[in-house]
Design a protein around this motif. Structure first.
Motif, PDB file in Angstrom:
ATOM      1  N   VAL A  82       0.967  -1.193  -0.047  1.00  0.00           N
ATOM      2  CA  VAL A  82       0.045   0.123   0.058  1.00  0.00           C
ATOM      3  C   VAL A  82       0.997   1.262   0.152  1.00  0.00           C
ATOM      4  CG1 VAL A  82      -1.730   1.274   1.296  1.00  0.00           C
ATOM      5  CG2 VAL A  82      -1.791  -1.169   1.372  1.00  0.00           C
ATOM      6  N   VAL A  83       0.676   2.090  -0.985  1.00  0.00           N
ATOM      7  CA  VAL A  83       1.191   3.440  -1.068  1.00  0.00           C
ATOM      8  C   VAL A  83       0.240   4.368  -0.449  1.00  0.00           C
ATOM      9  CG1 VAL A  83       2.203   5.235  -2.305  1.00  0.00           C
ATOM     10  CG2 VAL A  83       2.826   2.866  -2.594  1.00  0.00           C
ATOM     11  N   VAL A  84       0.264   5.301   0.427  1.00  0.00           N
ATOM     12  CA  VAL A  84      -0.593   6.302   0.929  1.00  0.00           C
ATOM     13  C   VAL A  84      -0.229   7.614   0.763  1.00  0.00           C
ATOM     14  CG1 VAL A  84      -2.007   7.207   2.897  1.00  0.00           C
ATOM     15  CG2 VAL A  84      -1.348   4.660   2.731  1.00  0.00           C
ATOM     16  N   THR A  85      -1.057   8.509  -0.162  1.00  0.00           N
ATOM     17  CA  THR A  85      -0.733   9.879  -0.081  1.00  0.00           C
ATOM     18  C   THR A  85      -1.282  10.713   0.994  1.00  0.00           C
ATOM     19  OG1 THR A  85      -0.579   9.879  -2.513  1.00  0.00           O
ATOM     20  CG2 THR A  85      -0.996  12.037  -1.938  1.00  0.00           C
ATOM     21  N   ALA A  86      -0.571  11.500   1.680  1.00  0.00           N
ATOM     22  CA  ALA A  86      -1.384  12.465   2.649  1.00  0.00           C
ATOM     23  C   ALA A  86      -1.477  13.812   2.115  1.00  0.00           C
ATOM     24  CB  ALA A  86      -0.218  12.532   3.857  1.00  0.00           C
ATOM     25  N   ARG A  87      -2.279  14.431   2.440  1.00  0.00           N
ATOM     26  CA  ARG A  87      -2.741  15.534   1.579  1.00  0.00           C
ATOM     27  C   ARG A  87      -2.940  17.040   2.515  1.00  0.00           C
ATOM     28  NH1 ARG A  87      -3.507  15.231  -3.424  1.00  0.00           N
ATOM     29  NH2 ARG A  87      -3.469  13.279  -4.576  1.00  0.00           N
ATOM     30  N   GLY A  88      -2.862  16.960   3.979  1.00  0.00           N
ATOM     31  CA  GLY A  88      -3.245  18.142   4.576  1.00  0.00           C
ATOM     32  C   GLY A  88      -3.648  17.902   6.197  1.00  0.00           C
ATOM     33  N   SER A  89      -4.934  18.098   6.041  1.00  0.00           N
ATOM     34  CA  SER A  89      -5.633  17.950   7.604  1.00  0.00           C
ATOM     35  C   SER A  89      -5.371  16.602   8.046  1.00  0.00           C
ATOM     36  CB  SER A  89      -7.036  18.480   7.462  1.00  0.00           C
ATOM     37  OG  SER A  89      -7.611  17.542   6.763  1.00  0.00           O
ATOM     38  N   ASP A  90      -5.243  15.479   7.301  1.00  0.00           N
ATOM     39  CA  ASP A  90      -4.939  14.150   7.787  1.00  0.00           C
ATOM     40  C   ASP A  90      -3.638  14.212   8.776  1.00  0.00           C
ATOM     41  OD1 ASP A  90      -3.700  14.554   5.469  1.00  0.00           O
ATOM     42  OD2 ASP A  90      -3.888  12.626   4.642  1.00  0.00           O
ATOM     43  N   VAL A  91      -2.914  15.080   8.434  1.00  0.00           N
ATOM     44  CA  VAL A  91      -1.513  15.071   9.145  1.00  0.00           C
ATOM     45  C   VAL A  91      -1.693  16.379  10.353  1.00  0.00           C
ATOM     46  CG1 VAL A  91       1.115  15.396   9.091  1.00  0.00           C
ATOM     47  CG2 VAL A  91      -0.139  13.928   7.127  1.00  0.00           C
ATOM     48  N   SER A  92      -2.143  17.319   9.624  1.00  0.00           N
ATOM     49  CA  SER A  92      -2.234  18.644  10.682  1.00  0.00           C
ATOM     50  C   SER A  92      -3.282  18.658  11.721  1.00  0.00           C
ATOM     51  CB  SER A  92      -2.283  19.820   9.666  1.00  0.00           C
ATOM     52  OG  SER A  92      -3.455  19.941   9.001  1.00  0.00           O
ATOM     53  N   GLY A 105       5.777  16.873   8.696  1.00  0.00           N
ATOM     54  CA  GLY A 105       4.544  16.714   9.641  1.00  0.00           C
ATOM     55  C   GLY A 105       4.348  14.996   9.674  1.00  0.00           C
ATOM     56  N   LEU A 106       4.463  14.256   8.823  1.00  0.00           N
ATOM     57  CA  LEU A 106       4.696  12.929   8.677  1.00  0.00           C
ATOM     58  C   LEU A 106       5.667  12.143   9.739  1.00  0.00           C
ATOM     59  CD1 LEU A 106       3.709  11.864   5.046  1.00  0.00           C
ATOM     60  CD2 LEU A 106       2.365  11.361   6.878  1.00  0.00           C
ATOM     61  N   VAL A 107       6.934  12.884   9.211  1.00  0.00           N
ATOM     62  CA  VAL A 107       7.921  12.251  10.234  1.00  0.00           C
ATOM     63  C   VAL A 107       7.784  12.579  11.840  1.00  0.00           C
ATOM     64  CG1 VAL A 107      10.588  12.979  10.906  1.00  0.00           C
ATOM     65  CG2 VAL A 107       9.741  12.536   8.395  1.00  0.00           C
ATOM     66  N   ALA A 108       7.201  13.706  11.969  1.00  0.00           N
ATOM     67  CA  ALA A 108       6.719  14.175  13.386  1.00  0.00           C
ATOM     68  C   ALA A 108       5.839  13.070  13.714  1.00  0.00           C
ATOM     69  CB  ALA A 108       6.193  15.479  13.400  1.00  0.00           C
ATOM     70  N   LEU A 109       4.950  12.530  13.256  1.00  0.00           N
ATOM     71  CA  LEU A 109       4.040  11.463  13.682  1.00  0.00           C
ATOM     72  C   LEU A 109       4.699  10.190  13.561  1.00  0.00           C
ATOM     73  CD1 LEU A 109       0.703  12.457  11.455  1.00  0.00           C
ATOM     74  CD2 LEU A 109       1.181  12.801  14.021  1.00  0.00           C
TER      75      LEU A 109
END
Length: 431
Positions: A175-185, A217-221
């Protein structure tokens, strides 16, 4: 986490395999055709794209950025995809669902719209599980009929990415997931979504961030930096281009000679339309065109009246993607006042039409607006800062041809090549 749900019955699948009368039933090529030989390592990738953010007849602009990226990927000839675009359903709350077919073809792409239950007030918690169940049913039906996929291409970490990782485990697909904004923030501020997002980050074979800020933001998660690839969104340079006759365009839209600002996006709080309206108090003689629809329409209308600028604000409502270039081309500047973005497509669209931008410091803004001819990025998105930025930009506006030339570096070719390389690397690692 394949133990989430027991084996699905036919009734639970949410969508049945294409019947004999379906336009997909007689397909001989494309993602709905039975797979051919797989010995050629360079055969087209067979993707299953999963996203609740995807256009449909009832919501033609919903997630159009996902569709646009996929269309350009498929146009390379090196990938094929079937789209699973589940739509939320609850009795008496989703009347527009009647206009959304279970199966449709968009731009030559097969799209399936299984329904998943979304109880009001509980959807944030139940949506990942509900999407998983209906998507698992649809995939089970396709695999039973001889179709095959190499990988799942998921968009938006929550709930879509969470469900996609569970599906990948169930069906043995990376699975390759694209993060786009509020899903991270935004969503990770909630306890349960944060935990499930963390699981999805670890379970995904790879992650795509649409901006460097989103990658951070992803790395911070908890995402390993090596797992995150930055692939920005692009812009359709053929659709979004300067008007042949700008003055005639403005006249056809009933616009005078006053400086015109443009604000584009859903009428929701985080898009900051209220801040642009308030900025008009410090911009006498300037007019504002707002393109978009949403729950804040009445509040924004009342705000304009209360601030005494209602005669200079025009609400255009929802505009089809194909007609957006007219709004961009007519404006003197496009203002993005969003508090949160992953990568705001409106910035590239505006610049491609020759219109410079005044942008909030949301993720992706400084990457997209990196030269004077593009416009400027504010340090803060307050009404006074917006007004000052507009005055600064329009006191010495860039040549519109230079703005267009700047935007031409943001075509889709680089992003398409990056996706192909990433998927093939994921599959190579798996092999």
């Amino acid at each position: 986490m394949t133990q989430l749900a027991p084996p699905l019955s036919t009734e639970e699948r949410g969508i049945r395999t294409a019947p004999a009368s379906s336009p997909f039933a007689s397909a001989t090529s494309g993602p709905f055709a039975p797979p051919g030989e797989t010995g050629d390592a360079r055969r087209p990738l067979r993707l299953l794209t999963l996203s609740t953010l995807f256009p449909n007849p009832a919501q033609p602009n919903h997630g159009v950025f996902v569709e646009n990226r996929l269309r350009h990927l498929l146009s390379s000839g090196e990938a094929a995809s079937t789209v699973l675009a589940p739509v939320p359903w609850f009795p008496g709350r989703t009347p527009s669902l009647a206009a959304i077919p279970a199966l449709e073809t968009r731009h030559g792409i097969a799209v399936m719209h299984p329904r998943f239950p979304a109880p009001p007030g509980l959807g944030m918690l139940t949506n990942p599980y509900a999407i998983y169940r209906v998507a698992a049913g649809a995939i089970t039906g396709m695999l039973r009929d001889g179709f095959a996929f190499d990988a799942i291409d998921a968009h938006y970490l929550y709930p879509d990415g969470v469900a996609a990782v569970w599906l990948g485990k169930r069906f043995g697909l990376p699975v390759v997931v694209t993060a786009r904004g509020s899903d991270v923030s935004l969503l990770p501020r909630h306890r349960v979504p944060r935990r499930l997002i963390g699981d999805a980050i670890q379970g995904a074979a790879a992650l795509i961030a649409v901006s460097a800020g989103l990658r951070d933001g992803l790395v911070a998660l908890g995402a390993p930096p090596s797992k995150v690839t930055v692939l920005r969104n692009g812009v359709d340079l053929n659709l979004f281009r300067p008007p042949a006759n700008r003055q005639a365009l403005r006249a056809s839209l009933g616009l005078g000679d006053s400086p015109l600002l443009l604000s584009v996006g859903l009428l929701i709080e985080r898009k900051g339309h209220d801040k642009v309206i308030a900025a008009l108090r410090d911009l006498p003689g300037h007019h504002l065109l707002i393109v978009g629809e949403g729950p804040e329409r009445a509040a924004l209308t009342a705000l304009a009246a209360r601030l005494g600028v209602a005669d200079r604000v025009r609400f255009e409502g929802a505009v089809s993607h194909a007609l957006l270039p007219r709004a961009y081309g007519a404006a003197d500047a496009m203002v993005l006042a969003s508090s949160r973005e992953g990568w705001a497509n409106v910035l590239l669209e505006s610049m491609a039409c020759g219109t410079p931008v005044v942008a909030s410091p949301a993720w992706g803004s400084r990457e997209a607006v990196a030269a004077p001819e593009a416009g400027l990025v504010l340090d803060e998105a307050t009404p006074s800062a917006i007004a000052a930025g507009v005055r600064r930009l329009l006191s010495n506006p860039p040549d519109r041809a230079a703005t267009r030339h700047y935007a031409e570096r943001f075509g889709w070719e680089e992003t398409t090549a990056g996706q192909l390389a990433l998927f093939r690397r994921v599959l190579g690692n798996r092999a």
